[in-house]
Design an enzyme around this catalytic site. Structure first.
Site, PDB file in Angstrom:
ATOM      1  N   ASP A 183       0.774  -1.218  -0.037  1.00 29.49           N
ATOM      2  CA  ASP A 183      -0.178  -0.068   0.037  1.00 29.49           C
ATOM      3  C   ASP A 183       0.985   1.204  -0.027  1.00 29.49           C
ATOM      4  OD1 ASP A 183      -2.635   1.460   0.385  1.00 29.49           O
ATOM      5  OD2 ASP A 183      -1.721   1.678   2.507  1.00 29.49           O
ATOM      6  N   ASP A 225      -1.277  -0.720   5.918  1.00 28.09           N
ATOM      7  CA  ASP A 225      -1.201   0.004   7.590  1.00 28.09           C
ATOM      8  C   ASP A 225      -2.763  -0.238   8.082  1.00 28.09           C
ATOM      9  OD1 ASP A 225      -3.154   1.608   6.144  1.00 28.09           O
ATOM     10  OD2 ASP A 225      -1.882   3.386   6.330  1.00 28.09           O
ATOM     11  N   ASP A 239      -6.977  -0.520   3.852  1.00 29.49           N
ATOM     12  CA  ASP A 239      -6.662  -1.802   3.150  1.00 29.49           C
ATOM     13  C   ASP A 239      -7.173  -3.047   3.825  1.00 29.49           C
ATOM     14  OD1 ASP A 239      -4.705  -1.692   5.018  1.00 29.49           O
ATOM     15  OD2 ASP A 239      -3.268  -0.576   3.553  1.00 29.49           O
TER      16      ASP A 239
HETATM   17  P1  ADP Z   1      -3.501   4.643  -0.714  1.00 27.14           P
HETATM   18  O1  ADP Z   1      -3.778   3.541  -1.698  1.00 27.14           O
HETATM   19  O2  ADP Z   1      -2.326   5.653  -1.169  1.00 27.14           O
HETATM   20  O3  ADP Z   1      -3.281   4.309   0.682  1.00 27.14           O
HETATM   21  P2  ADP Z   1      -6.280   5.689  -0.428  1.00 27.14           P
HETATM   22  O4  ADP Z   1      -6.731   4.264  -1.037  1.00 27.14           O
HETATM   23  O5  ADP Z   1      -6.281   5.663   1.167  1.00 27.14           O
HETATM   24  O6  ADP Z   1      -4.520   5.720  -0.621  1.00 27.14           O
HETATM   25  O7  ADP Z   1      -6.891   7.031  -1.086  1.00 27.14           O
HETATM   26  C1  ADP Z   1      -7.033   7.106  -2.355  1.00 27.14           C
HETATM   27  C2  ADP Z   1      -7.134   8.498  -2.697  1.00 27.14           C
HETATM   28  O8  ADP Z   1      -8.178   8.829  -2.224  1.00 27.14           O
HETATM   29  C3  ADP Z   1      -6.387   9.322  -2.172  1.00 27.14           C
HETATM   30  O9  ADP Z   1      -5.064   9.624  -2.726  1.00 27.14           O
HETATM   31  C4  ADP Z   1      -7.305  10.863  -1.904  1.00 27.14           C
HETATM   32  O10 ADP Z   1      -7.125  11.439  -3.179  1.00 27.14           O
HETATM   33  C5  ADP Z   1      -8.542  10.232  -1.756  1.00 27.14           C
HETATM   34  N1  ADP Z   1      -8.901  10.040  -0.460  1.00 27.14           N
HETATM   35  C6  ADP Z   1      -9.032   9.098   0.301  1.00 27.14           C
HETATM   36  N2  ADP Z   1      -9.506   9.498   1.448  1.00 27.14           N
HETATM   37  C7  ADP Z   1      -9.552  10.887   1.732  1.00 27.14           C
HETATM   38  C8  ADP Z   1      -9.844  11.784   2.579  1.00 27.14           C
HETATM   39  N3  ADP Z   1     -10.283  11.391   3.873  1.00 27.14           N
HETATM   40  N4  ADP Z   1      -9.948  12.760   2.454  1.00 27.14           N
HETATM   41  C9  ADP Z   1      -9.496  13.389   1.142  1.00 27.14           C
HETATM   42  N5  ADP Z   1      -9.107  12.604   0.033  1.00 27.14           N
HETATM   43  C10 ADP Z   1      -9.283  11.120   0.544  1.00 27.14           C
HETATM   44 MG    MG Z   2      -3.383   3.196   3.050  1.00 29.50          MG
END
Ligand code: ADP
Ligand code: MG
Length: 714
Positions: A392, A607, A611
């Site tokens: 992730d 984390d 995920d």
């Molecule tokens: P990663 O796969 O990098 O861990 P996430 O799946 O958690 O990222 O989130 C993907 C995208 O969704 C982030 O890059 C952001 O653009 C958006 N996003 C997710 N949660 C939030 C939030 N609480 N506030 C704003 N944007 C969010």
């Molecule tokens: Mg994450």
């Protein structure tokens, strides 16, 4: 509808995995018992039963009928009972005399005809010395189970029948010796657990009725204030309300460099307050604390059976009849009763039953001391076999503590307004981006207990006011309040909500993303009012950890992210790994499944924040920095310290454990096959057969012990 209860019964006197299995089966046969599991390492049974149909007392009787003791605590089993010792010494003396006689005869000191030990004495030694074993075999038979000891008992009876009294006495000695070794092996395995449990804080200083009193740590009430003085173990998970101290978190994380803790910060049970006076508000107490959960998970680790062990179990089911048949054949067809007795004697070994549990307990205990919590043998096995690693991005490859680097308002808006609007919605999200935005806006969310599912006190939700929040994992957040609606999230999310992003803003976003910064869009009511860029530092130890994993022969690394391809490339390329971008949480699951269909064994490192589903789908889900989060439950492997090098460390522990298990099983099986062949052909007389059957047990014990000693995993 029936209601069941779950109870734990401490058991003393189990000395090999076979005993645990025997008790487990007997308990499962009791009417009203829904589930029974017996742990050799933790020395107890965990039973789920219907109290209307059976009782704790009845279950205890079942255990005692098999010849074990239901004990008050672990000390009860520390020493074997006196009659066992006396009968053991007696038979050892007789056997020594028999062997001495044999040696003297060989050396020509005495006539072959003369016997140092008269037959009646040898027979008495067999009956007395073998009594604890005969009794157990009889009890097992009464409970309709046949144990390997039954073969041995048959062998002894055979030896007596053909007049080999001395041999029978020697067999009994080795049988008792093998039992002792098994008990020792089980004890060694337990040591890993005992060592861990010894770190448990016992007492706590609480203020009750206006005065300071010591209470057992398990009786702290959540919410209560606990005083911890320098040098003491912190007795509960909680939050510091006053005072500052360096805290040694090694008991949980394996990391010996202390951390500073002050008001508002979380502390964990079993960690050590080195130098300050802390007042801590208790949150999770006793078994609910992180430490309590670690202990429970380690104790339960052995309940697992490896695929190899399951195979061995199937073999064992046929083993006793096969050995009995070989012995019968040797006697009836080969015409040698002595050889038949030797077959029965050589084939009795707890070895096969011990092969997996001893190694698993040792490896899991060893890993826990290094800050790696492996939840049982299945996880250990998957770690050993993993050949594709998914990672992730946020919080895993990066520190997960992003900072706002830029706020870019739309025409006619100002930055403060954009940030305030974003923060209003992000208050309800647990995403690291949310923490960055609320921190930048100066409206940091109130402290929430690590595993709290609900909302912080005083939030519009629990206050029952008219506010509606939707948190879309991996996408963003929408807040609908009386007068306004705010959406914050990814490009896709904001467009799905029906907003359009202006040309100028789009250009700025692309620039920021090419630098690896994450851009989120903020919309209020009808329009996008601006964007917020956040940047997260990469974890410094990742390149080294990836290198170690490559050296372990793992070739496929793919970063999975909900962020877009530009950001993904900026992060993944320098690390030399693949990536898949724009994934929603369910897409991440699909990626895992696709690899699994290709026959890959998938390890996913995340984390646990958004995920968890992908972690659960993968063959082994590894959660980073789990000591202070709900992630400890979400994953198969929880890394209790935020250090990527624990990932290759975990893989190494898994591989070592499996190498040892394979050696144990193969060694035990090969040895028995050869031993039986030699015995049946008359090469191995009963006396030596008895000595020989101890060898696999010794081998397994020493071999598994290597796991406990194995150098630092990381
Ligand atoms: P990663 O796969 O990098 O861990 P996430 O799946 O958690 O990222 O989130 C993907 C995208 O969704 C982030 O890059 C952001 O653009 C958006 N996003 C997710 N949660 C939030 C939030 N609480 N506030 C704003 N944007 C969010
Ligand atoms: Mg994450």
């Amino acid at each position: 509808m029936t209601t069941t209860v779950r109870r734990e019964i401490p058991i003393a006197g189990m000395d090999c995995a076979d005993c645990a299995l025997k008790i487990e089966r007997a308990l499962q046969r009791v009417g009203g018992v829904e589930q029974a599991r017996v742990s050799l390492g933790a020395e107890r049974a965990t039973v789920v039963f219907d109290p209307a149909r059976t009782s704790l007392a009845a279950l205890a009787r079942t255990i005692e009928d098999l010849g074990y003791r239901v004990s008050g605590g672990p000390e009860a089993s520390a020493r074997p009972p006196l009659p066992d010792i006396v009968s053991g010494l007696f038979v050892v003396a007789v056997a020594a005399a028999v062997l001495g006689g044999l040696a003297a005869e060989r050396l020509g000191w005495v006539e072959a005809a003369s016997r140092l030990v008269p037959a009646p004495v040898a027979v008495a030694a067999v009956l007395v010395g073998g009594f604890p074993i005969f009794r157990r075999v009889a009890l097992a038979l009464r409970a309709r189970t046949v144990t390997p000891h039954a073969l041995m008992t048959l062998g002894i009876a055979g030896a007596l029948a053909i007049g080999e009294y001395g041999a029978a006495a020697v067999i009994v000695v080795f049988m008792r010796f093998a039992d002792f070794l098994d008990a020792y092996a089980a004890g060694r395995a337990r040591a890993a657990i005992r060592e861990l449990v010894a770190l448990q804080p016992l007492e706590a200083r609480v203020g009750r009725d206006g005065q300071e009193t010591m209470v057992p740590a398990a009786q702290i009430r959540p919410g209560e204030i606990v005083l911890v003085k320098p040098g003491e173990r912190i007795p509960t998970d909680g939050v510091v309300v006053s005072g500052r101290a360096s805290v040694n978190q090694a008991p949980i994380t394996g990391e010996s460099v202390p951390v500073e803790r002050g008001p508002g910060q979380a502390v964990l049970a079993a960690t050590i307050n080195l130098d300050g006076v802390l007042r801590v508000r208790a949150e999770h107490v006793g078994p609910d604390s992180t430490f309590g959960r670690i202990v429970r998970l380690v104790e339960e680790a052995e309940a697992y059976k490896s695929r190899a062990q399951r195979f061995a179990d199937r073999v064992t089911a046929y083993y006793i009849p096969i050995v009995a048949a070989v012995a019968a054949g040797t006697w009836l067809l080969g015409g040698s009763a002595t050889a038949a007795v030797a077959v029965l004697v050589v084939s009795c070994s707890c070895g096969i039953a011990l092969a997996t549990p001893v190694a698993v307990i040792a490896a899991v205990g060893r890993a826990a001391r290094g800050g790696i919590l492996v939840k049982g043998g299945t996880a250990l096995e998957a770690l050993a076999r993993a050949d594709a690693i998914l990672l992730d991005k946020t919080g895993t490859l990066t520190l997960g503590r992003p900072r706002v680097t830029e706020v870019c308002p739309a025409d006619g808006r100002d930055a403060g307004e954009v940030l305030a609007a974003a923060a209003a919605a992000e208050r309800y999200s647990e995403h690291p981006i949310a923490a960055a935005i609320t921190a930048a806006a100066g409206t940091a969310a109130p402290h929430r207990p690590a595993s709290a599912a609900g909302w912080p006190d005083g939030s519009p939700i629990s206050g029952g006011q008219a506010a509606d929040v939707q948190v879309a994992p991996g996408q963003g957040v929408v807040l609908r309040e009386a007068a306004r609606q705010i959406a914050v999230g990814s490009r896709r999310f904001i467009e799905d909500q029906g907003f359009e992003v202006a040309e100028a803003m789009d250009r700025r976003a692309r620039d920021l993303e090419a630098q690896g910064q994450t851009v989120v869009y903020v919309a209020e009511d009808r329009a996008v009012i601006g964007l917020v860029a956040v940047a997260d530092a990469p974890r410094p130890e990742v390149p080294e950890a990836l290198e170690q994993l490559r050296r372990l022969g793992i070739r496929q690394f793919t970063m999975l992210t909900g962020d877009n391809a530009r950001v993904a490339r900026a992060i993944a390329q320098p690390l030399g790994i693949d990536f898949q971008a724009d994934l929603l949480p369910q897409d991440k699951i699909a990626v895992v499944r696709r690899l699994q269909r290709q026959g890959r064994v998938v390890a996913m490192v995340g984390d646990g924040i958004n995920d968890a589903p992908a972690l659960a789908q993968s063959d082994v889900g590894i959660a980073m920095g789990a000591a202070t989060g709900a992630a400890i439950e979400a994953a198969d492997v929880a890394l209790l310290r935020d250090d990527w090098r624990l990932v290759p460390g975990a893989v190494r522990i898994g591989r070592r454990a499996f190498a040892v298990i394979r050696q144990n099983l193969l060694g035990a099986v090969a040895y028995n096959v050869v031993g039986i062949a030699l015995a049946a052909s008359g090469v191995l007389p009963p006396i030596f057969a008895a000595a020989a059957q101890v060898v696999p047990d010794v081998f397994i014990l020493l071999n598994s012990g290597r796991l406990l000693r194995a150098g630092r995993a990381v």
